[in-house]
Design an enzyme around this catalytic site. Structure first.
Site, PDB file in Angstrom:
ATOM      1  N   ASP A 181       0.814  -1.207   0.000  1.00 36.29           N
ATOM      2  CA  ASP A 181       0.000   0.000   0.000  1.00 36.29           C
ATOM      3  C   ASP A 181       0.858   1.272   0.000  1.00 36.29           C
ATOM      4  OD1 ASP A 181      -2.330   1.541   0.080  1.00 36.29           O
ATOM      5  OD2 ASP A 181      -2.287   1.634   2.263  1.00 36.29           O
ATOM      6  N   GLU A 425       4.224  -8.039   6.915  1.00 35.61           N
ATOM      7  CA  GLU A 425       2.902  -8.609   6.633  1.00 35.61           C
ATOM      8  C   GLU A 425       2.924  -9.635   5.486  1.00 35.61           C
ATOM      9  OE1 GLU A 425      -0.049  -5.569   6.150  1.00 35.61           O
ATOM     10  OE2 GLU A 425       0.147  -4.868   8.217  1.00 35.61           O
ATOM     11  N   TYR A 478      -5.315  -3.162  13.305  1.00 36.04           N
ATOM     12  CA  TYR A 478      -6.090  -1.942  13.066  1.00 36.04           C
ATOM     13  C   TYR A 478      -7.525  -2.143  13.562  1.00 36.04           C
ATOM     14  CZ  TYR A 478      -2.204  -0.224  10.256  1.00 36.04           C
ATOM     15  OH  TYR A 478      -0.971   0.219   9.842  1.00 36.04           O
ATOM     16  N   GLU A 514       2.461  -1.579  14.125  1.00 39.33           N
ATOM     17  CA  GLU A 514       1.588  -0.657  13.395  1.00 39.33           C
ATOM     18  C   GLU A 514       0.241  -0.587  14.102  1.00 39.33           C
ATOM     19  OE1 GLU A 514       0.934  -1.248   9.207  1.00 39.33           O
ATOM     20  OE2 GLU A 514       3.039  -1.750   8.818  1.00 39.33           O
TER      21      GLU A 514
END
Length: 621
Positions: A181, A425, A478, A514
């Site tokens: 991303d 990831e 997240y 993160e």
């Protein structure tokens, strides 16, 4: 590969500025090779435009075809070399060095191929002495072909998808698919230099350190190329220029009494202390006495990991920092000194003591400032987007091992680098991931036994095949954003469960590598709604309440995603890029930056052995 520095025996010529540039828009992107554009000046084979170096080429022009271009592009620079470099006396090497180019590079000098390198973000160089010497007064023409195509076996991986339905797409239409991303910027992103050494020269230096309160040992190894008959002398100087230890020979140990240790920012009143290790070589070659001198900055510090702590110089260290990107308006991923200095001023204003080089190695010039200012670094390779079984195969693995060799070779002597990260990831729930990460991590530890190794996961703790091999668990999550979007109330339960599951399973310290939320600058909502500045603040506070409980146990760090907004591919979930920055892309603070600043300075005061630190103590660059 030593960073190029001017010394009494070495000269340096920087090649930044405007280069000639052309993208190969032919159907197969192969016209440049078929027509041998490297055989003559680029302007003689077709139109060229000016292109700044270092910079990404994507955002420089008004051409949308160049913005998203995939394939071969060509750069060229003509430069006159000093006459003294070109005398064919066999005692001077001329070396051409690229800080990085994305991603596959072929280099010619005066039409002769001198280098080929696979992968971005890391330096490569070539000895061009035999090509340029003996022809004083003739310009040295440097031609570079760079291909930014990503395949399942590159780092990062990607794939090319051809759209063959001519009723929907133009002829020869294809797109580059990626599983990460951030925008796939390309070009010559870091400095290009020419430098000289004697024909017998210091090729590499490796330094490791151990210390106690009263004495430190600096172990060194020096590699010499060009002759087996030479002598080496070494001097270690403190910041006042005083010699504190001396040695000789290609390997040995220097004893330093009452050492000044390298400490992280806000952990000591004098962070980032570095000595200078001067290495002098003398050798006989071609009837002449040659001398080479190289000075390496050295920070004395130790790193150790327990089941619940990360220790620097024997004291617990808590990562309160950021994830970053090399990303900015116009220059893309190109090195830009004003931007670099601004970022370090913001890091210090924020009270951040660390960052991860997400998701690739950063410029050596950035790493130099981390060493100098005590900013701790988790050094990550470009292993992002490893999502398919094909990308866990032997071809990918072999390339990954080479990339880790290049990264460790580049950054092994940096005191700021306290841990290697081999991926971000990946699809580590896939069965091939077990062998893959066992091999990559073992290889990295063999290259550098002095540092812990990790990778960053977003896979469920019970399914992750790579986690057994890491020294520190780094986990991304997240909650209330990608999971249960809009529901801040789920964060305390879900985050606590995440930590407890990971620790119960592995008994290893954990970094929240993160967490975050997008916020559009100036968009406000009360009660907080997604994409508002208030929602980003509220999410941070929910995470922080859990961090404060678990950092008393085994959580050793928190790295916000992200330091600043950054560009991504276009998509329905991205409005001119990723907006999870606590600063805008132009480095202006959002409301969340002040929340984080208050927190980081509070943590620094709680963990410091110094008198209370105030924000006015910051010495800006």
């Amino acid at each position: 590969m030593l960073y190029p520095r001017e010394t009494p025996s070495r000269e340096l010529k920087e090649l930044g500025g405007l280069w000639s540039f052309r993208a190969d828009f032919s159907a197969g992107r192969a016209a440049g090779f078929a027509q041998r554009w490297y055989r003559q000046p680029l302007r003689q084979t077709g139109p060229v435009i000016d292109m700044p170096v270092p910079a990404s080429f994507n955002d420089i022009t008004q051409d949308p075809n160049l913005e998203n271009y995939i394939g071969w592009v060509w750069y060229e620079k003509e430069v006159l070399l000093p006459r003294r470099w070109l005398q064919d006396d066999l005692n001077t090497r001329v070396v051409l060095r690229f800080g990085s180019a994305h991603y596959y590079s072929i280099v010619w000098v005066n039409g002769v191929q001198v280098a080929e390198h696979e992968g971005g973000h890391l330096p490569f160089e070539a000895d061009i002495s035999s090509v340029v010497q003996g022809s004083p007064g003739i310009p040295c023409r440097i031609t570079v072909a760079i291909n930014n195509t990503l395949t399942p076996h590159t780092l990062p991986p990607g794939s090319i998808q051809y759209m063959n339905d001519v009723s929907k797409y133009p002829k020869n239409y294809f797109v580059q698919n990626i599983k990460f991303d951030f925008f796939n910027y390309a070009g010559i992103h870091r400095p290009v230099v020419l430098y000289t050494t004697p024909s017998v020269y210091i090729d590499d230096i490796t330094v490791t350190t151990t210390s106690s309160e009263s004495v430190a040992m600096v172990q060194y190894q020096v590699s010499v190329v060009g002759s087996a008959l030479y002598s080496l002398s070494l001097s270690l100087r403190d910041q006042e220029g005083k010699v504190v230890a001396t040695g000789d020979g290609p390997a040995g140990e220097l004893k330093v009494l009452d050492p000044n240790l390298w400490w992280p920012y806000l952990m000591h009143e004098n962070p980032g202390y570095r000595y200078s290790l001067e290495v002098k070589l003398q050798a006989q070659a071609n009837g002449a006495l040659l001398e080479d001198v190289y000075t390496l900055p050295v920070g004395i510090r130790t790193v150790h990991v327990t089941s619940t702590q990360f220790l620097i110089n024997g004291k617990p260290f808590y990562f309160h920092g950021v994830n970053k990107h090399e990303d900015a308006d116009i220059r893309g991923k190109g090195l830009d000194w004003p931007l670099v200095v601004k970022d370090f001023n913001l890091l210090r204003w924020l009270g951040a003591n660390s960052f991860r080089t997400s998701h690739y190695p950063y410029a050596e010039e950035i790493m130099d400032l981390c060493d100098a200012y005590g900013i701790v670094v988790i050094d990550e390779c470009p292993g992002v987007g490893i999502k398919t079984a094909e990308s866990f195969g032997n071809k990918s693995l072999q390339h990954h091992l080479v990339v880790m060799e290049e990264l460790v070779r580049r950054d092994k002597n940096r005191p700021s680098v306290v841990m290697w990260s081999v991926a971000n990831e990946p699809a580590s729930q896939l069965p091939p991931a077990a062998y893959y990460f066992k091999t990559v991590i073992a290889h990295t530890k063999a290259l550098d036994p002095s540092r812990p190794v990790t990778f960053v996961t977003d896979v469920n703790y019970a399914l992750d095949h790579g986690a057994p091999y890491v020294d520190v668990i780094c986990v991304n999550s997240y909650f209330s954003w990608y999971h249960d979007p809009g529901h801040l109330e789920v964060i305390p339960l879900q985050l606590t469960t995440q930590f407890e599951n990971w620790y119960k399973t592995y008994q290893k310290p954990i970094i929240q590598s993160e967490y975050g939320a997008d916020s559009v600058p100036g968009l406000h909502s009360d009660p907080p709604l997604m994409f508002s500045e208030e929602y980003q603040k509220a999410m941070l506070k929910e995470y922080h309440s859990v961090f404060d409980k678990k950092r008393k146990e085994y959580v050793i760090g928190e790295l916000i995603w992200n330091f600043a907004d950054f560009m991504t591919n276009q998509g329905t979930t991205r409005v001119l890029g990723n907006k999870k920055g606590i600063f805008t892309r132009q480095r202006q603070p959002k409301s969340a930056a002040f929340v984080l600043r208050e927190r980081y300075w509070k943590i620094a005061n709680e963990s410091s052995c110094l008198p209370p630190i105030t924000k006015s103590h910051i010495c800006f660059l």
